[in-house]
Scaffold this motif. Structure first.
Motif, PDB file in Angstrom:
ATOM      1  N   VAL A 109       0.827  -1.198   0.000  1.00  7.31           N
ATOM      2  CA  VAL A 109       0.000   0.000   0.000  1.00  7.31           C
ATOM      3  C   VAL A 109       0.864   1.252   0.000  1.00  7.31           C
ATOM      4  O   VAL A 109       1.988   1.260   0.493  1.00  7.31           O
ATOM      5  CB  VAL A 109      -0.951   0.040   1.220  1.00  7.31           C
ATOM      6  CG1 VAL A 109      -1.869  -1.183   1.234  1.00  7.31           C
ATOM      7  CG2 VAL A 109      -0.195   0.147   2.537  1.00  7.31           C
ATOM      8  N   ALA A 110       0.317   2.299  -0.591  1.00  2.99           N
ATOM      9  CA  ALA A 110       0.860   3.656  -0.489  1.00  2.99           C
ATOM     10  C   ALA A 110      -0.334   4.542  -0.186  1.00  2.99           C
ATOM     11  O   ALA A 110      -1.055   4.975  -1.089  1.00  2.99           O
ATOM     12  CB  ALA A 110       1.549   4.077  -1.780  1.00  2.99           C
ATOM     13  N   PHE A 111      -0.563   4.775   1.089  1.00  4.95           N
ATOM     14  CA  PHE A 111      -1.725   5.517   1.555  1.00  4.95           C
ATOM     15  C   PHE A 111      -1.288   6.856   2.140  1.00  4.95           C
ATOM     16  O   PHE A 111      -0.237   6.973   2.785  1.00  4.95           O
ATOM     17  CB  PHE A 111      -2.471   4.754   2.644  1.00  4.95           C
ATOM     18  CG  PHE A 111      -3.249   3.552   2.166  1.00  4.95           C
ATOM     19  CD1 PHE A 111      -3.500   3.330   0.825  1.00  4.95           C
ATOM     20  CD2 PHE A 111      -3.745   2.635   3.079  1.00  4.95           C
ATOM     21  CE1 PHE A 111      -4.219   2.228   0.386  1.00  4.95           C
ATOM     22  CE2 PHE A 111      -4.472   1.524   2.665  1.00  4.95           C
ATOM     23  CZ  PHE A 111      -4.706   1.317   1.326  1.00  4.95           C
ATOM     24  N   GLY A 112      -2.122   7.868   1.959  1.00  7.80           N
ATOM     25  CA  GLY A 112      -1.915   9.144   2.629  1.00  7.80           C
ATOM     26  C   GLY A 112      -0.533   9.712   2.399  1.00  7.80           C
ATOM     27  O   GLY A 112      -0.122   9.980   1.266  1.00  7.80           O
ATOM     28  N   GLY A 113       0.207   9.909   3.498  1.00  4.39           N
ATOM     29  CA  GLY A 113       1.557  10.436   3.376  1.00  4.39           C
ATOM     30  C   GLY A 113       2.455   9.560   2.535  1.00  4.39           C
ATOM     31  O   GLY A 113       3.340  10.056   1.833  1.00  4.39           O
ATOM     32  N   GLY A 114       2.246   8.241   2.576  1.00  3.88           N
ATOM     33  CA  GLY A 114       3.026   7.338   1.737  1.00  3.88           C
ATOM     34  C   GLY A 114       2.751   7.560   0.264  1.00  3.88           C
ATOM     35  O   GLY A 114       3.662   7.487  -0.573  1.00  3.88           O
ATOM     36  N   PHE A 115       1.500   7.868  -0.081  1.00  2.28           N
ATOM     37  CA  PHE A 115       1.139   8.161  -1.464  1.00  2.28           C
ATOM     38  C   PHE A 115       1.806   9.455  -1.921  1.00  2.28           C
ATOM     39  O   PHE A 115       2.279   9.559  -3.052  1.00  2.28           O
ATOM     40  CB  PHE A 115      -0.377   8.259  -1.599  1.00  2.28           C
ATOM     41  CG  PHE A 115      -0.857   8.434  -3.004  1.00  2.28           C
ATOM     42  CD1 PHE A 115      -0.868   7.367  -3.888  1.00  2.28           C
ATOM     43  CD2 PHE A 115      -1.306   9.669  -3.455  1.00  2.28           C
ATOM     44  CE1 PHE A 115      -1.306   7.526  -5.201  1.00  2.28           C
ATOM     45  CE2 PHE A 115      -1.744   9.835  -4.747  1.00  2.28           C
ATOM     46  CZ  PHE A 115      -1.756   8.769  -5.630  1.00  2.28           C
ATOM     47  N   PRO A 143      -4.461  16.754   2.669  1.00  3.80           N
ATOM     48  CA  PRO A 143      -3.091  16.421   2.238  1.00  3.80           C
ATOM     49  C   PRO A 143      -2.203  17.658   2.368  1.00  3.80           C
ATOM     50  O   PRO A 143      -2.514  18.713   1.818  1.00  3.80           O
ATOM     51  CB  PRO A 143      -3.264  16.013   0.776  1.00  3.80           C
ATOM     52  CG  PRO A 143      -4.718  15.641   0.644  1.00  3.80           C
ATOM     53  CD  PRO A 143      -5.437  16.551   1.589  1.00  3.80           C
ATOM     54  N   ASP A 144      -1.097  17.508   3.094  1.00  3.70           N
ATOM     55  CA  ASP A 144      -0.244  18.677   3.351  1.00  3.70           C
ATOM     56  C   ASP A 144       1.238  18.348   3.260  1.00  3.70           C
ATOM     57  O   ASP A 144       2.066  19.009   3.873  1.00  3.70           O
ATOM     58  CB  ASP A 144      -0.555  19.263   4.726  1.00  3.70           C
ATOM     59  CG  ASP A 144      -0.107  18.368   5.887  1.00  3.70           C
ATOM     60  OD1 ASP A 144       0.033  17.153   5.671  1.00  3.70           O
ATOM     61  OD2 ASP A 144       0.101  18.895   6.992  1.00  3.70           O
ATOM     62  N   MET A 145       1.579  17.317   2.471  1.00  3.68           N
ATOM     63  CA  MET A 145       2.967  16.886   2.350  1.00  3.68           C
ATOM     64  C   MET A 145       3.484  17.084   0.926  1.00  3.68           C
ATOM     65  O   MET A 145       4.198  16.267   0.383  1.00  3.68           O
ATOM     66  CB  MET A 145       3.116  15.431   2.790  1.00  3.68           C
ATOM     67  CG  MET A 145       2.954  15.230   4.290  1.00  3.68           C
ATOM     68  SD  MET A 145       2.905  13.468   4.776  1.00  3.68           S
ATOM     69  CE  MET A 145       4.408  12.847   4.017  1.00  3.68           C
ATOM     70  N   ALA A 146       3.089  18.211   0.303  1.00  6.76           N
ATOM     71  CA  ALA A 146       3.554  18.607  -1.035  1.00  6.76           C
ATOM     72  C   ALA A 146       2.900  17.816  -2.153  1.00  6.76           C
ATOM     73  O   ALA A 146       3.357  17.884  -3.297  1.00  6.76           O
ATOM     74  CB  ALA A 146       5.082  18.534  -1.150  1.00  6.76           C
ATOM     75  N   GLY A 147       1.838  17.092  -1.837  1.00  3.73           N
ATOM     76  CA  GLY A 147       1.145  16.360  -2.886  1.00  3.73           C
ATOM     77  C   GLY A 147       0.569  17.263  -3.959  1.00  3.73           C
ATOM     78  O   GLY A 147       0.739  17.014  -5.161  1.00  3.73           O
ATOM     79  N   PHE A 148      -0.097  18.332  -3.559  1.00  4.59           N
ATOM     80  CA  PHE A 148      -0.810  19.150  -4.541  1.00  4.59           C
ATOM     81  C   PHE A 148       0.093  19.784  -5.591  1.00  4.59           C
ATOM     82  O   PHE A 148      -0.252  19.744  -6.785  1.00  4.59           O
ATOM     83  CB  PHE A 148      -1.652  20.211  -3.826  1.00  4.59           C
ATOM     84  CG  PHE A 148      -2.933  19.669  -3.260  1.00  4.59           C
ATOM     85  CD1 PHE A 148      -3.959  19.256  -4.098  1.00  4.59           C
ATOM     86  CD2 PHE A 148      -3.110  19.550  -1.897  1.00  4.59           C
ATOM     87  CE1 PHE A 148      -5.141  18.743  -3.594  1.00  4.59           C
ATOM     88  CE2 PHE A 148      -4.294  19.035  -1.370  1.00  4.59           C
ATOM     89  CZ  PHE A 148      -5.320  18.631  -2.222  1.00  4.59           C
ATOM     90  N   PRO A 149       1.242  20.377  -5.252  1.00  4.34           N
ATOM     91  CA  PRO A 149       2.068  20.948  -6.320  1.00  4.34           C
ATOM     92  C   PRO A 149       2.661  19.900  -7.256  1.00  4.34           C
ATOM     93  O   PRO A 149       3.066  20.232  -8.376  1.00  4.34           O
ATOM     94  CB  PRO A 149       3.169  21.707  -5.572  1.00  4.34           C
ATOM     95  CG  PRO A 149       3.185  21.129  -4.204  1.00  4.34           C
ATOM     96  CD  PRO A 149       1.784  20.694  -3.929  1.00  4.34           C
ATOM     97  N   ILE A 150       2.682  18.638  -6.834  1.00  5.86           N
ATOM     98  CA  ILE A 150       3.157  17.561  -7.705  1.00  5.86           C
ATOM     99  C   ILE A 150       2.002  16.974  -8.508  1.00  5.86           C
ATOM    100  O   ILE A 150       2.105  16.785  -9.724  1.00  5.86           O
ATOM    101  CB  ILE A 150       3.860  16.476  -6.875  1.00  5.86           C
ATOM    102  CG1 ILE A 150       5.190  17.012  -6.333  1.00  5.86           C
ATOM    103  CG2 ILE A 150       4.093  15.211  -7.702  1.00  5.86           C
ATOM    104  CD1 ILE A 150       5.874  16.101  -5.354  1.00  5.86           C
ATOM    105  N   TRP A 151       0.878  16.691  -7.857  1.00  7.62           N
ATOM    106  CA  TRP A 151      -0.247  16.041  -8.534  1.00  7.62           C
ATOM    107  C   TRP A 151      -0.802  16.870  -9.686  1.00  7.62           C
ATOM    108  O   TRP A 151      -1.296  16.316 -10.662  1.00  7.62           O
ATOM    109  CB  TRP A 151      -1.360  15.747  -7.539  1.00  7.62           C
ATOM    110  CG  TRP A 151      -0.997  14.738  -6.503  1.00  7.62           C
ATOM    111  CD1 TRP A 151      -0.123  13.696  -6.632  1.00  7.62           C
ATOM    112  CD2 TRP A 151      -1.491  14.675  -5.161  1.00  7.62           C
ATOM    113  NE1 TRP A 151      -0.048  12.985  -5.460  1.00  7.62           N
ATOM    114  CE2 TRP A 151      -0.870  13.571  -4.540  1.00  7.62           C
ATOM    115  CE3 TRP A 151      -2.389  15.445  -4.421  1.00  7.62           C
ATOM    116  CZ2 TRP A 151      -1.132  13.213  -3.219  1.00  7.62           C
ATOM    117  CZ3 TRP A 151      -2.658  15.104  -3.109  1.00  7.62           C
ATOM    118  CH2 TRP A 151      -2.030  13.992  -2.508  1.00  7.62           C
ATOM    119  N   ARG A 152      -0.724  18.201  -9.576  1.00  6.47           N
ATOM    120  CA  ARG A 152      -1.299  19.023 -10.645  1.00  6.47           C
ATOM    121  C   ARG A 152      -0.613  18.775 -11.982  1.00  6.47           C
ATOM    122  O   ARG A 152      -1.178  19.079 -13.040  1.00  6.47           O
ATOM    123  CB  ARG A 152      -1.212  20.498 -10.271  1.00  6.47           C
ATOM    124  CG  ARG A 152       0.201  21.051 -10.174  1.00  6.47           C
ATOM    125  CD  ARG A 152       0.182  22.493  -9.715  1.00  6.47           C
ATOM    126  NE  ARG A 152       1.536  23.013  -9.553  1.00  6.47           N
ATOM    127  CZ  ARG A 152       1.811  24.239  -9.124  1.00  6.47           C
ATOM    128  NH1 ARG A 152       0.819  25.058  -8.823  1.00  6.47           N
ATOM    129  NH2 ARG A 152       3.060  24.636  -8.992  1.00  6.47           N
TER     130      ARG A 152
END
Length: 259
Positions: A109-115, A143-152
């Motif tokens: 699994v890669a959940f939450g922060g792991g994802f 989500p607050d671990m830099a996911g959004f600037p990468i996912w976009r």
């Protein structure tokens, strides 16, 4: 180095593993510190051509350790570094900003922060039965671990919203379809190491320049990108590693590069 993360360097490849298998590599303060320290150490290495990031045991990373969350992420730094990231963001954003490419090999699994940590890699190879989730809203978090600037730069806006709002699990085939995963392999770590060897066989200065351009490509305006391409080419054209790459290709041998 923290006992939460191990790094083995061989042949220019750094094999980095999250090493808390009894907890499915869940993120506690020591894990945050260990990942951050591993990234910082790699950032200073000129002899590392590529990084493979994986998790030991049954999973890549199950996300935030809930006891750690209850403690308010005690021990995870809130000061912003030179890249503008606090430590919980640095463990994702730092992989993207390392000078060399990073390949995530994901199983379990890669959940939450792991994802989010997985998302920070340049390339992501997943096992067929891997499971994923942007899990934070399940726990009343965002989500607050830099996911959004990468996912976009990876996925459609409406897809990201749906997966974030619902926190639902999805499989490797769906992750591949959306663009979160680069490809699927029965043995993602072996596939990642083979890809890393291919990358390590290229001029390190050309690869690092290409990564800088890739990192700019989503946000920079066209004129800035045109100038950046020219600037990066000037740094490598006619230089020893470029000439060695040409000679090695013509002589059908492995190139020997300067760091």
């Amino acid at each position: 180095m923290s006992d939460r993360v191990t790094t083995v360097l061989k042949g220019g490849i750094a094999d980095v593993r999250l090493a808390r298998p009894d907890k499915m590599n869940a993120l506690d303060p020591a894990m945050f510190e260990g990942i951050g320290a591993a990234i910082d150490a790699l950032a200073e290495r000129t002899d590392v051509r590529c990084v493979v990031l994986s998790g030991e045991g049954r999973a890549f990373c199950a996300g935030l350790d809930m006891a750690s969350m209850q403690a308010g992420r005690s021990g995870t730094g809130r000061e912003r570094n030179a890249q503008g990231a606090i430590l919980p963001q640095h463990v994702t954003w730092g992989w993207r900003n390392l000078p060399m490419p990073v390949i995530a090999a994901v199983h379990g699994v890669a959940f939450g922060g792991g994802f989010q940590i997985m998302s920070g890699a340049d390339i992501r190879i997943a096992a067929p039965n891997a499971r994923f989730a942007i899990r934070e809203t399940y726990w009343g978090l965002v989500p607050d671990m830099a996911g959004f600037p990468i996912w976009r730069g990876l996925v459609r806006d409406d897809v990201l919203r749906e997966l974030t709002y619902t926190a639902r699990e999805f499989d490797a085939a769906e992750a591949l379809h959306h663009g979160f995963v680069t490809r699927i392999a029965d043995d993602p770590h072996a596939a990642a190491m083979e890809l890393a060897r291919q990358i390590a066989a290229r001029s390190p200065h050309a690869i690092r320049g290409a990564k800088r351009l890739c990192n700019m490509a989503h946000d920079a305006d066209p004129l800035t990108m045109l100038q950046a391409e020219t600037d990066e080419q000037i740094k490598v054209i006619g230089k020893p590693n470029m000439m060695e790459q040409v000679r090695a290709n013509m002589e059908k041998r492995a190139a020997v590069f300067q760091d």
